[in-house]
Design an enzyme around this catalytic site. Structure first.
Site, short mmCIF file in Angstrom:
data_model
loop_
_atom_site.label_atom_id
_atom_site.label_comp_id
_atom_site.label_asym_id
_atom_site.label_seq_id
_atom_site.Cartn_x
_atom_site.Cartn_y
_atom_site.Cartn_z
N GLU A 1 -17.14 22.60 -38.67
CA GLU A 1 -18.37 22.14 -39.32
C GLU A 1 -18.65 20.70 -38.91
O GLU A 1 -17.75 19.86 -38.92
CB GLU A 1 -18.11 22.23 -40.83
CG GLU A 1 -19.15 21.64 -41.71
CD GLU A 1 -18.69 21.59 -43.17
OE1 GLU A 1 -19.55 21.38 -44.03
OE2 GLU A 1 -17.48 21.77 -43.45
N ASP B 1 -1.72 12.30 -41.73
CA ASP B 1 -2.09 11.19 -40.82
C ASP B 1 -3.21 10.39 -41.47
O ASP B 1 -4.24 10.11 -40.86
CB ASP B 1 -2.54 11.77 -39.46
CG ASP B 1 -2.59 10.71 -38.36
OD1 ASP B 1 -2.18 9.56 -38.61
OD2 ASP B 1 -3.05 11.04 -37.25
P1 ADP Z 1 -9.29 12.77 -32.28
O1 ADP Z 1 -8.63 14.09 -32.52
O2 ADP Z 1 -9.64 12.54 -30.84
O3 ADP Z 1 -8.52 11.59 -32.88
P2 ADP Z 1 -11.12 12.74 -34.55
O4 ADP Z 1 -10.85 14.02 -35.24
O5 ADP Z 1 -10.52 11.52 -35.15
O6 ADP Z 1 -10.73 12.85 -33.00
O7 ADP Z 1 -12.72 12.58 -34.43
C1 ADP Z 1 -13.32 11.48 -33.78
C2 ADP Z 1 -14.39 10.86 -34.66
O8 ADP Z 1 -15.43 11.82 -34.88
C3 ADP Z 1 -13.89 10.51 -36.05
O9 ADP Z 1 -13.42 9.20 -36.11
C4 ADP Z 1 -15.11 10.71 -36.93
O10 ADP Z 1 -15.90 9.55 -36.94
C5 ADP Z 1 -15.88 11.79 -36.22
N1 ADP Z 1 -15.65 13.14 -36.79
C6 ADP Z 1 -14.46 13.80 -36.93
N2 ADP Z 1 -14.64 15.01 -37.44
C7 ADP Z 1 -15.97 15.15 -37.63
C8 ADP Z 1 -16.81 16.22 -38.15
N3 ADP Z 1 -16.29 17.38 -38.51
N4 ADP Z 1 -18.14 16.01 -38.23
C9 ADP Z 1 -18.68 14.83 -37.82
N5 ADP Z 1 -17.97 13.81 -37.32
C10 ADP Z 1 -16.63 13.95 -37.22
#
Ligand code: ADP
Length: 299
Positions: A100, A203
């Site tokens: 999502e 985390d």
């Molecule tokens: P990684 O696995 O590369 O560390 P993240 O899961 O931290 O990536 O996601 C990168 C960035 O994207 C996050 O810091 C957040 O700002 C944004 N983000 C993460 N998940 C979502 C989501 N489901 N919807 C919108 N933005 C998201």
């Protein structure tokens, strides 16, 4: 089939709704993966679907499958908002995870609500420490073999695992010697404290926490397992802390034991060792000084 066509087809088959990509936007801020927001048109031409897609090399599939499981586990609790995972797989030469898309705001989460909701999530417990699958912390493997004994779990799968990795990465000498000493002694921090196996994000630093447009807290990018709730709390303090309001709202729902300030260092040592194993540099000295501090507490 091309990457995005294949991902679109998976989305369509899981949701049962037509999906054709209308826009695609790269999203920064992650540490490990490429990330995109994609929106899609329905048959009627409406742009009514938005998904967050992570991409990595095909070897990252297991990592994405574990993240998918973890997000589902957190989401099932209905305690705190997490992106609902949709599908994961390999397409063309990439592994992908679709979840999502949540419009995140820069306001940050309301600390009282975040504290209450996280505490409610931690009150979801199970019988054994660990998880049904291994996952990753950063890009380091995180072993979650289920165990009844928390101290043994932390020795083997957390500190012991990272210390062994550190030895291979040049973190020998004092770090290893004192690390062994700590491994032998830290059970003393649990003589009057028997943690339950709480559902953890795993985390939970500030970068993995935000709020949606309604102002509700959202947590993402987890490394889920069942463990002492103090391990999640400790990590919230590792890079700056979530503020007094957060901790007091948390403690109103799930009281914090008096021994937490010492165990906090034990739990954060895992993450600092992991930082050494991922980035090297001064983290070895930081880990060693945390061990020194713990050994003084234990003497
Ligand atoms: P990684 O696995 O590369 O560390 P993240 O899961 O931290 O990536 O996601 C990168 C960035 O994207 C996050 O810091 C957040 O700002 C944004 N983000 C993460 N998940 C979502 C989501 N489901 N919807 C919108 N933005 C998201």
């Amino acid at each position: 089939m091309k990457l995005w066509d294949s991902i679109s087809e998976s989305i369509q088959s899981v949701t049962g709704k037509p999906f054709e990509i209308a826009s695609q936007q790269s999203i920064g801020g992650g540490c490990i993966n490429e990330a995109y927001k994609i929106t899609g048109k329905t048959a009627t031409g409406e742009n009514d679907q938005a998904w967050f897609v992570k991409l990595n090399q095909t070897s990252g599939l297991k990592m994405f499958e574990a993240e998918h499981k973890g997000l589902q586990e957190l989401s099932n609790t209905n305690t705190i908002r997490v992106p609902k995972p949709l599908c994961s797989g390999v397409a063309e030469n990439k592994a992908y995870l679709v979840m999502e898309y949540i419009e995140l705001t820069s306001r940050g989460a309301d600390p009282a609500q975040l504290g209450q909701q996280l505490a409610a999530m931690h009150q979801v417990t199970t019988k054994q420490f660990g998880y049904v699958c291994d996952n990753t912390i950063g890009s380091t493997p995180q072993v979650n073999t289920p165990e009844k004994d928390w101290v043994g779990f932390w020795q083997r799968h957390r500190l012991g695992y990272q210390l062994q990795l550190a030895a291979r990465k040049g973190g020998g000498g004092g770090l290893q010697r004192k690390g062994e000493q700590l491994m032998d002694q830290f059970s003393a921090l649990f003589t009057d404290y028997r943690p339950k196996a709480s559902l953890l994000h795993g985390d939970l630093w500030g970068g993995n926490c935000s709020s949606d447009c309604e102002g509700s807290p959202v947590i993402y990018d987890p490394a889920v397992y069942y463990g002492d709730h103090e391990a999640d709390l400790a990590m919230t303090e590792l890079f700056g802390g979530f503020g007094h309001t957060f901790y007091s709202a948390y403690a109103d729902v799930f009281p914090i034991d008096a021994g937490y300030p010492v165990r906090k260092t034990l739990y954060n040592l895992y993450h600092i060792l992991n930082h050494f194993n991922l980035f090297g540099g001064g983290y070895a000295a930081q880990a060693e000084s945390m061990i020194d501090h713990l050994l003084v507490e234990l003497s």
